[in-house]
Design a protein around this motif. Structure first.
Motif, mmCIF file in Angstrom:
data_model
loop_
_atom_site.group_PDB
_atom_site.id
_atom_site.type_symbol
_atom_site.label_atom_id
_atom_site.label_comp_id
_atom_site.label_asym_id
_atom_site.label_seq_id
_atom_site.Cartn_x
_atom_site.Cartn_y
_atom_site.Cartn_z
ATOM 1 N N PRO A 218 0.840 -1.201 0.000
ATOM 2 C CA PRO A 218 0.000 0.000 0.000
ATOM 3 C C PRO A 218 0.870 1.244 0.000
ATOM 4 N N THR A 219 0.502 2.223 -0.838
ATOM 5 C CA THR A 219 1.280 3.458 -0.912
ATOM 6 C C THR A 219 0.500 4.668 -0.405
ATOM 7 N N ALA A 220 -0.827 4.601 -0.498
ATOM 8 C CA ALA A 220 -1.586 5.784 -0.077
ATOM 9 C C ALA A 220 -3.039 5.457 0.226
ATOM 10 N N MET A 221 -3.600 6.278 1.122
ATOM 11 C CA MET A 221 -5.034 6.226 1.431
ATOM 12 C C MET A 221 -5.515 7.673 1.302
ATOM 13 N N VAL A 222 -6.496 7.878 0.430
ATOM 14 C CA VAL A 222 -6.856 9.247 0.044
ATOM 15 C C VAL A 222 -8.357 9.465 0.200
ATOM 16 N N GLY A 223 -8.746 10.553 0.828
ATOM 17 C CA GLY A 223 -10.163 10.894 0.950
ATOM 18 C C GLY A 223 -10.777 11.018 -0.432
ATOM 19 N N GLY A 224 -11.925 10.371 -0.659
ATOM 20 C CA GLY A 224 -12.452 10.263 -2.027
ATOM 21 C C GLY A 224 -13.682 11.104 -2.327
ATOM 22 N N GLY A 225 -14.143 11.909 -1.375
ATOM 23 C CA GLY A 225 -15.394 12.648 -1.592
ATOM 24 C C GLY A 225 -15.277 13.701 -2.682
ATOM 25 N N LEU A 226 -14.415 14.679 -2.462
ATOM 26 C CA LEU A 226 -14.244 15.740 -3.457
ATOM 27 C C LEU A 226 -13.671 15.172 -4.757
ATOM 28 N N LEU A 227 -12.747 14.206 -4.627
ATOM 29 C CA LEU A 227 -12.155 13.614 -5.833
ATOM 30 C C LEU A 227 -13.225 12.966 -6.706
ATOM 31 N N THR A 228 -14.209 12.318 -6.077
ATOM 32 C CA THR A 228 -15.295 11.696 -6.853
ATOM 33 C C THR A 228 -16.063 12.751 -7.636
ATOM 34 N N ALA A 229 -16.385 13.847 -6.964
ATOM 35 C CA ALA A 229 -17.131 14.915 -7.645
ATOM 36 C C ALA A 229 -16.309 15.508 -8.780
ATOM 37 N N LEU A 230 -15.009 15.722 -8.533
ATOM 38 C CA LEU A 230 -14.149 16.319 -9.557
ATOM 39 C C LEU A 230 -13.963 15.392 -10.755
ATOM 40 N N ARG A 231 -13.748 14.100 -10.481
ATOM 41 C CA ARG A 231 -13.485 13.184 -11.606
ATOM 42 C C ARG A 231 -14.768 12.896 -12.386
ATOM 43 N N THR A 232 -15.923 12.950 -11.700
ATOM 44 C CA THR A 232 -17.196 12.712 -12.392
ATOM 45 C C THR A 232 -17.540 13.915 -13.271
ATOM 46 N N ALA A 233 -17.345 15.112 -12.724
ATOM 47 C CA ALA A 233 -17.593 16.320 -13.513
ATOM 48 C C ALA A 233 -16.607 16.416 -14.668
ATOM 49 N N ALA A 234 -15.375 15.960 -14.438
ATOM 50 C CA ALA A 234 -14.371 15.992 -15.509
ATOM 51 C C ALA A 234 -14.789 15.092 -16.667
ATOM 52 N N ALA A 235 -15.285 13.887 -16.350
ATOM 53 C CA ALA A 235 -15.704 12.953 -17.407
ATOM 54 C C ALA A 235 -16.819 13.567 -18.247
ATOM 55 N N SER A 236 -17.773 14.162 -17.570
ATOM 56 C CA SER A 236 -18.893 14.798 -18.251
ATOM 57 C C SER A 236 -18.390 15.933 -19.145
ATOM 58 N N ALA A 237 -17.491 16.758 -18.591
ATOM 59 C CA ALA A 237 -16.969 17.899 -19.352
ATOM 60 C C ALA A 237 -16.142 17.435 -20.554
ATOM 61 N N ILE A 238 -15.390 16.346 -20.402
ATOM 62 C CA ILE A 238 -14.617 15.823 -21.539
ATOM 63 C C ILE A 238 -15.590 15.409 -22.652
ATOM 64 N N SER A 239 -16.708 14.787 -22.252
ATOM 65 C CA SER A 239 -17.686 14.371 -23.273
ATOM 66 C C SER A 239 -18.276 15.595 -23.968
ATOM 67 N N ILE A 240 -18.542 16.654 -23.206
ATOM 68 C CA ILE A 240 -19.106 17.878 -23.800
ATOM 69 C C ILE A 240 -18.070 18.511 -24.720
ATOM 70 N N ASP A 241 -16.835 18.573 -24.238
ATOM 71 C CA ASP A 241 -15.741 19.167 -25.012
ATOM 72 C C ASP A 241 -15.598 18.472 -26.367
ATOM 73 N N ARG A 242 -15.671 17.129 -26.367
ATOM 74 C CA ARG A 242 -15.398 16.368 -27.574
ATOM 75 C C ARG A 242 -16.623 16.089 -28.440
ATOM 76 N N LEU A 243 -17.846 16.143 -27.830
ATOM 77 C CA LEU A 243 -19.016 15.674 -28.575
ATOM 78 C C LEU A 243 -20.110 16.721 -28.788
ATOM 79 N N ALA A 244 -20.164 17.750 -27.944
ATOM 80 C CA ALA A 244 -21.210 18.761 -28.125
ATOM 81 C C ALA A 244 -20.879 19.635 -29.329
ATOM 82 N N ARG A 245 -21.905 20.237 -29.911
ATOM 83 C CA ARG A 245 -21.665 21.172 -31.010
ATOM 84 C C ARG A 245 -20.848 22.357 -30.485
ATOM 85 N N ALA A 246 -19.965 22.885 -31.322
ATOM 86 C CA ALA A 246 -19.121 24.010 -30.892
ATOM 87 C C ALA A 246 -19.970 25.236 -30.576
ATOM 88 N N ASP A 247 -21.165 25.348 -31.214
ATOM 89 C CA ASP A 247 -22.007 26.534 -31.007
ATOM 90 C C ASP A 247 -23.055 26.323 -29.903
#
Ligand code: NAD
Length: 319
Positions: free
Chosen positions: A96-125
């Protein structure tokens, strides 16, 4: 091992960091350098869910697990409904190398996934953002979406309308006009984010206009559902991981109804690596089924650990 408590995470990992880390992870998955282990998810009764999401990223040197769950009674106790902790291990030795609080990280990584999909798939306009849901994750989703498109206004619906004020405050902070609307008015949206814990479809096929991009982020367990399966039948469907999409994601219902085959679902990582072109026409409906993969958690947790080490933060312990 290093313990990185929840209280340090906000100062260590930014939304931009999470976006970059999740993009790298999805691309590594697409190249076959990283894979998620099967998800364990158990119903504990009274709406409580607990489980383990884990994986190995050879390119990033990450092995680990997020243990966590959803406890709907928590909000009444003044704590968030999602509770999670990430454990990292050395992929060469298993130590084991680390134990990390996952609450904020979950929100950040979930919002990031959604934003990546918008960035790559939504219309530019894209100019109108539709939000379905107004719980803990919704504000993170709204902020992340606003980073990748120049939205001019936000329309929102929530089953519990009294929760919309808090989301409206996030929109106000971003300088975006905000309006609570009935679901029928989601037809005005160019991008729709769904982020609810609903057990049945709220957003119907008839509520969505041609050319819309949807990020369906709330369904991460068997039995949850946010949108009508017919919508997935007519959309180009993308996901973080196909195996999770068809079993615990939004696609589970369309697949069960015979409206969508697993082979027709594209990993978002394939768009990132250029293996898939993404949106093909301005009229196409694109839909990202964001189920949340363990590798996302490991990527952002590893970033938090790196930063903590650089700054001499966190608590070092010998097990
Ligand atoms: P929360 O408890 O804070 O909010 C729940 C939201 O769902 C609220 O908007 C509420 O009004 C709505 N809701 C509740 N019951 C509903 C129903 N029957 N019909 C329609 N809407 C209903 O939860 P949260 O932390 O904001 O998480 C929202 C969802 O996102 C959960 O299902 C959670 O498991 C999921 N989630 C997914 C990921 C992922 O990676 N995909 C990550 C984190 C959370």
């Amino acid at each position: 091992m290093l313990i990185v408590p929840e209280s340090l995470i906000g100062g260590l990992v930014s939304p931009e960091d999470a976006f970059a880390a999740v993009e790298a992870t999805f691309a590594a998955m697409s190249r076959g350098d990283a894979y998620n282990f099967p998800v364990v998810r158990e119903a504990l009764g009274e709406g409580r869910q607990y489980g383990f999401k884990s994986g190995l990223d050879r390119s990033g040197g990450q092995l680990g697990v997020k243990a966590g769950g959803y406890f709907p009674g928590n909000a009444a106790k003044g704590i968030i409904n999602h509770q999670s902790t990430v454990f990292l291990f050395d992929p060469e030795t298993g130590q084991p190398t680390a134990m990390v609080g996952g609450g904020l990280l979950t929100a950040l990584r979930t919002a990031a996934a959604s934003a990546i999909s918008i960035d790559r798939l939504a219309r530019a306009d894209a100019r109108v953002l539709g939000m379905v849901g107004a719980g803990h994750q919704a504000g993170f989703q709204l902020r992340a979406a606003a980073r990748v498109r120049s939205f001019e206004r936000v329309i929102a619906w929530n089953l519990h309308p009294e929760m919309l004020d808090r989301l409206g405050a996030v929109a106000a902070e971003l300088g975006l006009p905000f309006e609570a609307v009935p679901l029928e008015r989601m037809r005005e949206a160019d991008v729709i984010v769904t982020i609810t814990s609903s057990p049945a479809a709220s957003l119907l096929d008839a509520h969505v206009s041609a050319g819309t991009h949807l990020a369906c982020m709330g369904t991460d367990t068997k039995g949850k559902q946010e949108v009508e399966p017919a919508l997935l039948g007519r959309a180009a469907v993308f996901t973080d991981e196909v195996a999770q999409s068809v079993s615990i994601g939004e696609a589970q219902h369309a697949v069960a109804a015979g409206l969508l085959g697993p082979e027709a679902i594209t990993p978002l990582g394939d768009v990132l690596t250029g293996a898939h072109p993404g949106r093909k026409t301005a009229e196409e409906i694109t839909l990202f089924d964001g189920t949340g993969v363990g590798l996302q958690d490991l990527a952002v947790a590893a970033m938090a650990v790196r930063r903590a080490q650089e700054r001499g933060e966190g608590i070092s312990v010998a097990l």
